[in-house]
Design a protein around this motif. Structure first.
Motif, PDB file in Angstrom:
ATOM      1  N   VAL A 125     111.732  37.696   3.473  1.00 39.59           N
ATOM      2  CA  VAL A 125     111.419  36.777   4.561  1.00 39.59           C
ATOM      3  C   VAL A 125     111.328  37.531   5.877  1.00 39.59           C
ATOM      4  O   VAL A 125     112.227  38.302   6.237  1.00 39.59           O
ATOM      5  CB  VAL A 125     112.486  35.673   4.670  1.00 39.59           C
ATOM      6  CG1 VAL A 125     112.196  34.759   5.852  1.00 39.59           C
ATOM      7  CG2 VAL A 125     112.544  34.870   3.372  1.00 39.59           C
ATOM      8  N   GLY A 126     110.225  37.312   6.595  1.00 38.50           N
ATOM      9  CA  GLY A 126     110.060  37.933   7.899  1.00 38.50           C
ATOM     10  C   GLY A 126     108.635  38.393   8.125  1.00 38.50           C
ATOM     11  O   GLY A 126     107.758  38.204   7.274  1.00 38.50           O
ATOM     12  N   ALA A 127     108.409  38.979   9.295  1.00 38.05           N
ATOM     13  CA  ALA A 127     107.083  39.519   9.616  1.00 38.05           C
ATOM     14  C   ALA A 127     106.754  40.662   8.667  1.00 38.05           C
ATOM     15  O   ALA A 127     107.633  41.448   8.281  1.00 38.05           O
ATOM     16  CB  ALA A 127     107.058  40.004  11.060  1.00 38.05           C
ATOM     17  N   ALA A 128     105.495  40.757   8.291  1.00 41.00           N
ATOM     18  CA  ALA A 128     105.085  41.767   7.317  1.00 41.00           C
ATOM     19  C   ALA A 128     105.430  43.183   7.777  1.00 41.00           C
ATOM     20  O   ALA A 128     105.767  44.039   6.954  1.00 41.00           O
ATOM     21  CB  ALA A 128     103.582  41.651   7.054  1.00 41.00           C
ATOM     22  N   GLU A 129     105.352  43.442   9.073  1.00 47.25           N
ATOM     23  CA  GLU A 129     105.672  44.781   9.565  1.00 47.25           C
ATOM     24  C   GLU A 129     107.137  45.137   9.327  1.00 47.25           C
ATOM     25  O   GLU A 129     107.492  46.315   9.280  1.00 47.25           O
ATOM     26  CB  GLU A 129     105.349  44.883  11.061  1.00 47.25           C
ATOM     27  CG  GLU A 129     103.872  45.049  11.345  1.00 47.25           C
ATOM     28  CD  GLU A 129     103.615  45.722  12.687  1.00 47.25           C
ATOM     29  OE1 GLU A 129     103.823  46.946  12.786  1.00 47.25           O
ATOM     30  OE2 GLU A 129     103.242  45.006  13.618  1.00 47.25           O
ATOM     31  N   LEU A 157      96.952  41.999  10.449  1.00 43.63           N
ATOM     32  CA  LEU A 157      96.667  43.097   9.535  1.00 43.63           C
ATOM     33  C   LEU A 157      96.972  44.418  10.238  1.00 43.63           C
ATOM     34  O   LEU A 157      96.093  45.225  10.529  1.00 43.63           O
ATOM     35  CB  LEU A 157      95.201  43.044   9.078  1.00 43.63           C
ATOM     36  CG  LEU A 157      94.788  44.073   8.024  1.00 43.63           C
ATOM     37  CD1 LEU A 157      95.575  43.870   6.733  1.00 43.63           C
ATOM     38  CD2 LEU A 157      93.293  43.976   7.751  1.00 43.63           C
ATOM     39  N   SER A 158      98.232  44.632  10.530  1.00 43.06           N
ATOM     40  CA  SER A 158      98.641  45.842  11.234  1.00 43.06           C
ATOM     41  C   SER A 158      98.374  47.076  10.371  1.00 43.06           C
ATOM     42  O   SER A 158      98.750  47.114   9.187  1.00 43.06           O
ATOM     43  CB  SER A 158     100.129  45.767  11.576  1.00 43.06           C
ATOM     44  OG  SER A 158     100.595  47.012  12.042  1.00 43.06           O
ATOM     45  N   PHE A 159      97.758  48.072  10.963  1.00 44.29           N
ATOM     46  CA  PHE A 159      97.486  49.284  10.200  1.00 44.29           C
ATOM     47  C   PHE A 159      98.774  49.993   9.815  1.00 44.29           C
ATOM     48  O   PHE A 159      98.818  50.728   8.829  1.00 44.29           O
ATOM     49  CB  PHE A 159      96.578  50.222  10.996  1.00 44.29           C
ATOM     50  CG  PHE A 159      95.971  51.287  10.141  1.00 44.29           C
ATOM     51  CD1 PHE A 159      94.954  50.973   9.257  1.00 44.29           C
ATOM     52  CD2 PHE A 159      96.421  52.593  10.191  1.00 44.29           C
ATOM     53  CE1 PHE A 159      94.404  51.944   8.437  1.00 44.29           C
ATOM     54  CE2 PHE A 159      95.875  53.568   9.389  1.00 44.29           C
ATOM     55  CZ  PHE A 159      94.864  53.245   8.506  1.00 44.29           C
ATOM     56  N   ASN A 160      99.807  49.735  10.556  1.00 50.68           N
ATOM     57  CA  ASN A 160     101.109  50.305  10.238  1.00 50.68           C
ATOM     58  C   ASN A 160     101.584  49.857   8.855  1.00 50.68           C
ATOM     59  O   ASN A 160     102.249  50.622   8.140  1.00 50.68           O
ATOM     60  CB  ASN A 160     102.121  49.884  11.311  1.00 50.68           C
ATOM     61  CG  ASN A 160     103.452  50.569  11.149  1.00 50.68           C
ATOM     62  OD1 ASN A 160     103.536  51.771  10.943  1.00 50.68           O
ATOM     63  ND2 ASN A 160     104.533  49.804  11.235  1.00 50.68           N
TER      64      ASN A 160
END
Length: 282
Positions: A125-129, A157-160
């Motif tokens: 659970v949480g932000a994908a990053e 869609l963070s590249f990180n």
């Protein structure tokens, strides 16, 4: 032979269901393109998957595991359930389904539904990053992984995220790249005081000539730059990049697949039948 997408009744109908931004249901392209391509790819790679004792499905934007399609009276499997069911049908089941969502209700609903069908699943659970770090730690060494990334908007869609998942030794990616978001907002986001796309393709402004906005191809240049970032991580992008359009023929997103090895790209090219690298926004 007609391909049949897994379409089982919902054994947990009291849990949350994805019904789209408007609440009227998701478009038919979700099962007809997104989920069908995913399912065909998973079945098409079953023999390769059998060679690995650890086979991991990763989904950082999993939703509740069930979708309501517009004008349908019953619900359907979400992406994670489609992935599990078709790996199971192909007798090369994923040994672990690692799914995450910002909303704990949605993430836990997805896991409950996966487990109801016998899947070994865990919720993050949480932000994908943030969850990507936990998920990487949960992947056994030498596992074969499929990362399915389907964020609502391009800014998520963070590249990180891709860079971190790329640390896994054997990982293939199926990414939904929000073309509509890019097309609508690339000019506005060119303002350096804004930052919605900055994490998606770090440094993108330095690679777009302002004249591209006059020509009308700034979005294509952005996408090409993003592709180069992916390639610099050692991946090859499949030449087949279908464009999903809505009922009004407006472009929604591209389905981008990439791998370090030619075989997965070949299978994706065989199953993802659609306009190849279609970037005609007219």
């Amino acid at each position: 032979m007609t391909f049949l997408l897994a379409h089982d009744p919902d054994s947990l109908p009291n849990l949350s269901v994805e019904s789209g931004k408007s609440g009227e249901g998701v478009g038919r392209w979700v099962p007809e393109m997104k989920h069908t391509f995913l399912a065909k790819y998973i079945e098409g790679t079953r023999q390769a998957r059998k060679k690995y004792s650890q086979r991991i499905y990763i989904d950082l934007f999993c939703g509740p595991g069930r979708v309501q399609v517009k004008e349908e009276t019953t619900t359907r499997h979400g992406g994670a359930l489609i992935a599990w069911q078709h790996s199971h049908l192909a007798n090369a089941s994923f040994t672990s389904c690692l799914v995450g969502d910002l909303d704990p209700v949605r993430a836990n609903a997805c896991v409950e539904r996966l487990r109801a069908f016998g899947a070994p699943a865990r919720a993050f659970v949480g932000a994908a990053e943030d969850t990507v770090n936990e998920i990487i730690r949960a992947v056994p060494g030498n596992a074969l992984c499929l990362a399915y990334l389907d964020p609502y908007n391009l800014q998520y869609l963070s590249f990180n995220i891709i860079e971190k998942l790329a640390q896994l030794s054997r990982v293939d990616f199926a990414v939904h790249f929000s073309t509509m978001d890019l097309r609508r907002n690339v000019l506005m986001e060119y303002n350096s005081e804004r930052a919605r796309f900055d994490q998606t393709a770090p440094g993108w402004r330095d690679h777009i000539d302002p004249e591209a906005f006059v020509r009308g191809d700034a979005d294509e240049i952005f996408f090409d730059y993003w592709c180069e970032l992916v390639k610099n991580l050692g991946f090859t992008i499949s030449q087949r990049i279908p464009l999903v359009r809505d009922d009004g023929n407006r472009p929604l997103y591209h389905l981008v697949f990439f791998s370090r090895h030619p075989f997965p790209n070949k299978i994706w090219g065989d199953v993802a039948q659609g306009p190849n690298r279609e970037f005609n926004f007219g």
